[in-house]
Design an enzyme around this catalytic site. Structure first.
Site, PDB file in Angstrom:
ATOM      1  N   ASP A 146       0.817  -1.211   0.000  1.00  0.00           N
ATOM      2  CA  ASP A 146       0.000   0.000   0.000  1.00  0.00           C
ATOM      3  C   ASP A 146       0.852   1.265   0.000  1.00  0.00           C
ATOM      4  O   ASP A 146       0.538   2.234  -0.694  1.00  0.00           O
ATOM      5  CB  ASP A 146      -0.928  -0.003   1.213  1.00  0.00           C
ATOM      6  CG  ASP A 146      -2.053  -1.017   1.081  1.00  0.00           C
ATOM      7  OD1 ASP A 146      -2.525  -1.225  -0.044  1.00  0.00           O
ATOM      8  OD2 ASP A 146      -2.456  -1.599   2.099  1.00  0.00           O
ATOM      9  N   GLY A 147       1.917   1.271   0.800  1.00  0.00           N
ATOM     10  CA  GLY A 147       2.772   2.447   0.857  1.00  0.00           C
ATOM     11  C   GLY A 147       3.412   2.767  -0.478  1.00  0.00           C
ATOM     12  O   GLY A 147       3.452   3.931  -0.903  1.00  0.00           O
TER      13      GLY A 147
ATOM     14  N   ASN B 291      -4.720  10.083   0.918  1.00  0.00           N
ATOM     15  CA  ASN B 291      -5.303   9.571   2.159  1.00  0.00           C
ATOM     16  C   ASN B 291      -5.695  10.687   3.122  1.00  0.00           C
ATOM     17  O   ASN B 291      -6.841  10.797   3.523  1.00  0.00           O
ATOM     18  CB  ASN B 291      -4.329   8.618   2.853  1.00  0.00           C
ATOM     19  CG  ASN B 291      -4.400   7.207   2.322  1.00  0.00           C
ATOM     20  OD1 ASN B 291      -5.229   6.898   1.466  1.00  0.00           O
ATOM     21  ND2 ASN B 291      -3.537   6.341   2.803  1.00  0.00           N
ATOM     22  N   GLU B 292      -4.712  11.497   3.516  1.00  0.00           N
ATOM     23  CA  GLU B 292      -4.987  12.535   4.492  1.00  0.00           C
ATOM     24  C   GLU B 292      -3.922  13.621   4.464  1.00  0.00           C
ATOM     25  O   GLU B 292      -2.802  13.411   3.975  1.00  0.00           O
ATOM     26  CB  GLU B 292      -5.067  11.961   5.917  1.00  0.00           C
ATOM     27  CG  GLU B 292      -3.739  11.553   6.525  1.00  0.00           C
ATOM     28  CD  GLU B 292      -3.237  10.200   6.087  1.00  0.00           C
ATOM     29  OE1 GLU B 292      -2.022  10.100   5.788  1.00  0.00           O
ATOM     30  OE2 GLU B 292      -4.036   9.254   6.022  1.00  0.00           O
TER      31      GLU B 292
ATOM     32  N   ASN C  32      -6.368   7.947   9.908  1.00  0.00           N
ATOM     33  CA  ASN C  32      -7.564   8.546  10.493  1.00  0.00           C
ATOM     34  C   ASN C  32      -8.242   7.610  11.478  1.00  0.00           C
ATOM     35  O   ASN C  32      -8.599   8.006  12.599  1.00  0.00           O
ATOM     36  CB  ASN C  32      -8.530   8.935   9.376  1.00  0.00           C
ATOM     37  CG  ASN C  32      -9.887   9.347   9.896  1.00  0.00           C
ATOM     38  OD1 ASN C  32     -10.061  10.423  10.449  1.00  0.00           O
ATOM     39  ND2 ASN C  32     -10.885   8.486   9.701  1.00  0.00           N
TER      40      ASN C  32
ATOM     41  N   SER D  83      -6.902   5.000  12.996  1.00  0.00           N
ATOM     42  CA  SER D  83      -5.991   4.747  14.123  1.00  0.00           C
ATOM     43  C   SER D  83      -6.045   5.873  15.151  1.00  0.00           C
ATOM     44  O   SER D  83      -5.841   5.644  16.346  1.00  0.00           O
ATOM     45  CB  SER D  83      -4.557   4.582  13.617  1.00  0.00           C
ATOM     46  OG  SER D  83      -4.437   3.461  12.766  1.00  0.00           O
TER      47      SER D  83
END
Length: 268
Positions: free
Chosen positions: A55-56, A127-128, A171, A173
């Site tokens: 994913d990273g 993502n954020e 988010n 987490s």
């Protein structure tokens, strides 16, 4: 997209021996060309980028080509593979899987950040976008929505704004909600808040603008993290919805991202 019109390129996490082995097999079987994360992508040369990694690495690969007219198909060579697809070199046909995959237009956050030194950045968050304290001291952040102040001073480790596709990551987490992909919402989530003690964040429609202002930034500096990228000594952050169509990702039919996000809410 017909099989005849597929023009495939691939990017590979070279730190993963498994990803490299998959790449070698696919390049030999399908005559796929490797592309560089650091080089500009010619849209007329490829229309699908196959990403081999976790994913990273997928996030890094997509950041390199936001706004280009390509779609991404991830093959999981990592751990979770939330943004990836499963693939068996011996059994699966890559061309058929790509042709039958579901195209998902990810909603991104436009981030305009201003540093204490006068420089500014203008990037997209997949993502954020998270504003975090730079030292041991808490940060003091003023939060405004559509230029109206809603929090005079958030005291804590920081705050983030998350997209639906990223809501199940950092988010969640930090105690934020997981958002359905088609919710048209952003999650505004504090990070280890001290004051206001009972505030746990907010759900915001995607057509709003959000502003984070770091108060007393010289004494209480903050870093901005946009997915995996970091920017130091931030004074002001302006966030809004990006225009559609900047980032499209393919997911295997029956394993779409929308279903994965729903499933994440029932994991224990």
């Amino acid at each position: 997209m017909s099989l005849e019109k597929l023009k495939l390129g691939c990017v590979t996490n070279s730190d993963s021996t498994y990803a490299v082995s998959i790449k070698n097999a696919l390049c030999k079987k399908y005559n796929i060309q490797e592309v560089s994360l650091s080089a500009p992508l010619l849209a007329e040369k490829y229309n699908v980028i196959v990403v081999l990694g976790g994913d990273g690495f997928m996030i890094r690969a997509m950041h390199g080509y936001i706004g280009h007219k390509v779609v991404f198909y991830g093959i999981n060579c990592g751990t979770l593979g939330f943004l990836m697809n499963s693939f068996d070199v011996a059994k699966d046909c890559l061309l058929e899987k790509i042709n039958n995959a579901v195209n998902t237009d990810l909603k991104l956050i436009r981030v305009k950040a201003h540093m204490d030194n006068g420089l500014s950045v203008n990037v997209c968050a997949i993502n954020e976008a998270a504003l975090l304290r730079e030292t041991i001291q808490t940060v003091h952040i003023k939060v405004s929505i559509n230029r109206k102040c809603h929090l005079n001073c958030l005291i804590g480790d920081g705050i983030m704004l998350s997209t639906p596709s990223g809501s199940a990551a950092y988010n969640f987490s930090a105690g934020g909600p997981i958002l359905p992909l088609k919710s048209n919402l952003f999650a505004l989530t504090p990070i280890s808040p001290f004051r206001p003690r009972r505030w746990r964040g907010a759900l915001l429609p995607q057509d709003v603008s959000v502003t984070f202002e770091v108060l007393d930034s010289n004494k209480r500096p903050a870093n901005l993290f946009i997915d995996y990228k970091s920017f130091p000594s931030i004074r002001l952050v302006e966030l809004s919805l990006c225009e559609p169509g900047l980032l499209n990702v393919l997911f295997d039919n029956g394993h779409e991202l929308e279903n994965r996000i729903i499933n994440e809410q029932f994991l224990h």
